[in-house]
Write a protein that holds these residues in place. Sequence first.
Motif, PDB file in Angstrom:
ATOM      1  N   SER A 186     -15.245  -7.011 -48.340  1.00  0.00           N
ATOM      2  CA  SER A 186     -14.680  -8.401 -48.834  1.00  0.00           C
ATOM      3  C   SER A 186     -15.139  -9.593 -48.078  1.00  0.00           C
ATOM      4  O   SER A 186     -15.199 -10.432 -48.531  1.00  0.00           O
ATOM      5  CB  SER A 186     -13.076  -8.077 -48.772  1.00  0.00           C
ATOM      6  N   ASN A 187     -14.952  -9.110 -46.710  1.00  0.00           N
ATOM      7  CA  ASN A 187     -15.223 -10.417 -45.805  1.00  0.00           C
ATOM      8  C   ASN A 187     -16.688 -10.907 -45.987  1.00  0.00           C
ATOM      9  O   ASN A 187     -17.089 -12.145 -46.053  1.00  0.00           O
ATOM     10  CB  ASN A 187     -15.242 -10.044 -44.280  1.00  0.00           C
ATOM     11  N   VAL A 188     -17.661  -9.921 -45.855  1.00  0.00           N
ATOM     12  CA  VAL A 188     -19.137 -10.308 -46.083  1.00  0.00           C
ATOM     13  C   VAL A 188     -19.221 -11.129 -47.398  1.00  0.00           C
ATOM     14  O   VAL A 188     -19.790 -12.113 -47.663  1.00  0.00           O
ATOM     15  CB  VAL A 188     -19.989  -8.952 -46.018  1.00  0.00           C
ATOM     16  N   CYS A 189     -18.936 -10.365 -48.348  1.00  0.00           N
ATOM     17  CA  CYS A 189     -18.913 -11.107 -50.124  1.00  0.00           C
ATOM     18  C   CYS A 189     -18.448 -12.296 -50.129  1.00  0.00           C
ATOM     19  O   CYS A 189     -19.066 -13.136 -50.638  1.00  0.00           O
ATOM     20  CB  CYS A 189     -18.595 -10.028 -51.031  1.00  0.00           C
ATOM     21  N   ASN A 190     -16.999 -12.706 -49.608  1.00  0.00           N
ATOM     22  CA  ASN A 190     -16.641 -13.984 -49.724  1.00  0.00           C
ATOM     23  C   ASN A 190     -17.345 -14.821 -48.895  1.00  0.00           C
ATOM     24  O   ASN A 190     -17.347 -16.170 -49.484  1.00  0.00           O
ATOM     25  CB  ASN A 190     -15.290 -13.604 -49.245  1.00  0.00           C
ATOM     26  N   SER A 191     -17.880 -14.389 -47.836  1.00  0.00           N
ATOM     27  CA  SER A 191     -18.745 -15.567 -47.038  1.00  0.00           C
ATOM     28  C   SER A 191     -19.785 -16.131 -47.748  1.00  0.00           C
ATOM     29  O   SER A 191     -20.303 -17.382 -47.711  1.00  0.00           O
ATOM     30  CB  SER A 191     -19.289 -14.800 -45.792  1.00  0.00           C
ATOM     31  N   TYR A 192     -20.309 -15.224 -48.833  1.00  0.00           N
ATOM     32  CA  TYR A 192     -21.685 -15.591 -49.508  1.00  0.00           C
ATOM     33  C   TYR A 192     -21.512 -15.833 -51.027  1.00  0.00           C
ATOM     34  O   TYR A 192     -22.291 -16.180 -51.906  1.00  0.00           O
ATOM     35  CB  TYR A 192     -22.739 -14.719 -49.328  1.00  0.00           C
ATOM     36  N   GLY A 193     -20.248 -15.872 -51.469  1.00  0.00           N
ATOM     37  CA  GLY A 193     -19.887 -16.219 -52.865  1.00  0.00           C
ATOM     38  C   GLY A 193     -20.044 -15.037 -53.783  1.00  0.00           C
ATOM     39  O   GLY A 193     -20.063 -15.245 -55.195  1.00  0.00           O
ATOM     40  N   HIS A 211     -31.587 -20.906 -53.370  1.00  0.00           N
ATOM     41  CA  HIS A 211     -30.371 -21.453 -52.916  1.00  0.00           C
ATOM     42  C   HIS A 211     -29.538 -21.749 -54.392  1.00  0.00           C
ATOM     43  O   HIS A 211     -28.420 -21.965 -54.313  1.00  0.00           O
ATOM     44  CB  HIS A 211     -30.579 -22.829 -52.601  1.00  0.00           C
ATOM     45  N   GLU A 212     -30.134 -21.260 -55.344  1.00  0.00           N
ATOM     46  CA  GLU A 212     -29.678 -21.471 -56.531  1.00  0.00           C
ATOM     47  C   GLU A 212     -28.828 -20.256 -57.347  1.00  0.00           C
ATOM     48  O   GLU A 212     -28.374 -20.292 -58.420  1.00  0.00           O
ATOM     49  CB  GLU A 212     -30.663 -22.023 -57.911  1.00  0.00           C
ATOM     50  N   ALA A 213     -29.067 -19.267 -56.389  1.00  0.00           N
ATOM     51  CA  ALA A 213     -28.523 -17.823 -56.787  1.00  0.00           C
ATOM     52  C   ALA A 213     -27.787 -17.181 -55.879  1.00  0.00           C
ATOM     53  O   ALA A 213     -27.522 -17.850 -54.710  1.00  0.00           O
ATOM     54  CB  ALA A 213     -29.801 -17.096 -57.299  1.00  0.00           C
ATOM     55  N   ILE A 214     -27.219 -16.144 -56.085  1.00  0.00           N
ATOM     56  CA  ILE A 214     -26.334 -15.435 -55.146  1.00  0.00           C
ATOM     57  C   ILE A 214     -27.218 -14.043 -54.924  1.00  0.00           C
ATOM     58  O   ILE A 214     -26.908 -13.305 -55.765  1.00  0.00           O
ATOM     59  CB  ILE A 214     -24.822 -15.209 -55.435  1.00  0.00           C
ATOM     60  N   ASP A 215     -27.746 -14.022 -53.895  1.00  0.00           N
ATOM     61  CA  ASP A 215     -28.783 -12.655 -53.643  1.00  0.00           C
ATOM     62  C   ASP A 215     -28.109 -11.450 -53.518  1.00  0.00           C
ATOM     63  O   ASP A 215     -27.538 -11.201 -52.343  1.00  0.00           O
ATOM     64  CB  ASP A 215     -29.713 -13.232 -52.759  1.00  0.00           C
ATOM     65  N   ALA A 216     -27.867 -10.413 -54.457  1.00  0.00           N
ATOM     66  CA  ALA A 216     -26.892  -9.411 -54.246  1.00  0.00           C
ATOM     67  C   ALA A 216     -27.725  -8.457 -53.278  1.00  0.00           C
ATOM     68  O   ALA A 216     -27.140  -7.417 -52.539  1.00  0.00           O
ATOM     69  CB  ALA A 216     -26.827  -8.739 -55.630  1.00  0.00           C
ATOM     70  N   ILE A 217     -29.173  -8.297 -53.498  1.00  0.00           N
ATOM     71  CA  ILE A 217     -29.823  -7.570 -52.329  1.00  0.00           C
ATOM     72  C   ILE A 217     -29.585  -7.930 -50.811  1.00  0.00           C
ATOM     73  O   ILE A 217     -29.311  -7.149 -50.027  1.00  0.00           O
ATOM     74  CB  ILE A 217     -31.337  -7.263 -52.829  1.00  0.00           C
ATOM     75  N   TRP A 218     -29.789  -9.187 -50.558  1.00  0.00           N
ATOM     76  CA  TRP A 218     -29.425  -9.724 -49.258  1.00  0.00           C
ATOM     77  C   TRP A 218     -28.114  -9.375 -48.524  1.00  0.00           C
ATOM     78  O   TRP A 218     -27.997  -8.910 -47.844  1.00  0.00           O
ATOM     79  CB  TRP A 218     -29.841 -11.012 -49.086  1.00  0.00           C
ATOM     80  N   ILE A 219     -27.080  -9.672 -49.604  1.00  0.00           N
ATOM     81  CA  ILE A 219     -25.592  -9.546 -49.150  1.00  0.00           C
ATOM     82  C   ILE A 219     -25.475  -7.908 -49.066  1.00  0.00           C
ATOM     83  O   ILE A 219     -24.784  -7.733 -48.232  1.00  0.00           O
ATOM     84  CB  ILE A 219     -24.903 -10.285 -50.417  1.00  0.00           C
ATOM     85  N   ALA A 220     -26.097  -7.244 -49.833  1.00  0.00           N
ATOM     86  CA  ALA A 220     -26.032  -5.574 -49.683  1.00  0.00           C
ATOM     87  C   ALA A 220     -26.446  -5.348 -48.480  1.00  0.00           C
ATOM     88  O   ALA A 220     -25.725  -4.579 -47.607  1.00  0.00           O
ATOM     89  CB  ALA A 220     -26.664  -4.920 -50.889  1.00  0.00           C
ATOM     90  N   SER A 221     -27.483  -5.689 -47.866  1.00  0.00           N
ATOM     91  CA  SER A 221     -28.086  -5.698 -46.432  1.00  0.00           C
ATOM     92  C   SER A 221     -26.972  -6.117 -45.391  1.00  0.00           C
ATOM     93  O   SER A 221     -26.916  -5.414 -44.330  1.00  0.00           O
ATOM     94  CB  SER A 221     -29.348  -6.183 -46.499  1.00  0.00           C
TER      95      SER A 221
END
Length: 393
Positions: A279-286, A203-213
């Motif tokens: 863009s929509n996915v990434c914006n949703s998770y910061g 919760h203290e990070a922005i997980d690029a692997i999970w967002i990539a999935s």
Amino acid sequence: MLTRIKDIANNLAPRLVEIRRHIHSHPELSGQEYQTAAFVAGVLSSSGLHVEEGVGKTGVIGELQSTKHSEKVLAIRTDMDALPIQERSGLEYASRTKGVMHACGHDVHATVGLGTAMVLSQIAGELAGKVKFLFQPAEEIAQGANWMVKDGVMDNVAAILGVHVFPSIPAGSIGIRYGALTAAADDLEIIIIGESGHGARPHEAIDAIWIASQVMTALQQAISRTQNPLRPVVLSIGKISGGRAPNIIADQVQLLGTVRSLHPETRDKLPSWIENIVSNVCNSYGAKYQVNYRQGVPSVQNDYALTQLLQSSAEEAWTSDLIQVLPEPSLGAEDFSVYLEYAPGSMFRLGVGYKDKIINHPLHHPQFEVDESAIITGVVTLAYAAYKYWQSK
């Protein structure tokens, strides 16, 4: 004339098998076809053609002059490069170069091109125009056609013909396709930029692997619901890079993939469509992102009249029973399409499958083999089509 062409081709058959086996045994990767090019140039020169080497880096041109003056030229294109694959065919004439193999039939293509030149050189007095043979390098990396065009090979070319082996149909058969033969192939890079953190405190990070999935899932789902199913799009991510350690949340992930499409209108919209979803996915998770979309080779769109010429030539040579009008295009790519931006053209499929084999291995397979009787089928079809092309002018 067809009987004469067949007789010449049949007399050349043993030599053409030797040529094909020599090229197969000595494969060279894209842009490194030095020995293949020298061999091709030697065969062309011995057949009386005017030869130019070093065209498009490692390409070769053979020009066959007609006795009748014509500014325009009919071009016949074949390719010469091999793939980075370790051959496992077990053939007596298998590749002698470790990790390199003619697994896409370019050895057959080059041999068919040489055979066609050898046949037409013996009937040059009957041709009503010039024929130029393009032996192209680097088709497998989709660069060779551009190199050749930059060196002026399409100057004065009125039409161009090509051939590609097709293990799905038996040797002795020809596959004809009207309209789209292959897909446009574009390169895609997506970079997801998050923030690193401890694996125990996501919760203290922005997980690029999970967002990539999530990005990959969203893209695949969106294709099925926002793209016209009658105008197919295939998007495949082939490489993922990211992360530093098992207990560190990744701050950056790189996705590399390929995008295939058949229709130019669809292709033009794909870069913005992909970026909108990312863009929509990434914006949703910061997260932040970069999308790099590079257009590769366009779709091969066969000219109707030249396709008819190939079909009629093949049917006269081999009977209509052995000619298949292919109902579907391939989503593979072919940089033959680059030449079609400068002149109309058509490429046909040369059946190379064994009729008595349960399995004919597909292109790019380490056990890929061809029925060499197909070489004469290709040579006669191209030679007769070239003769008929100039007879109709």
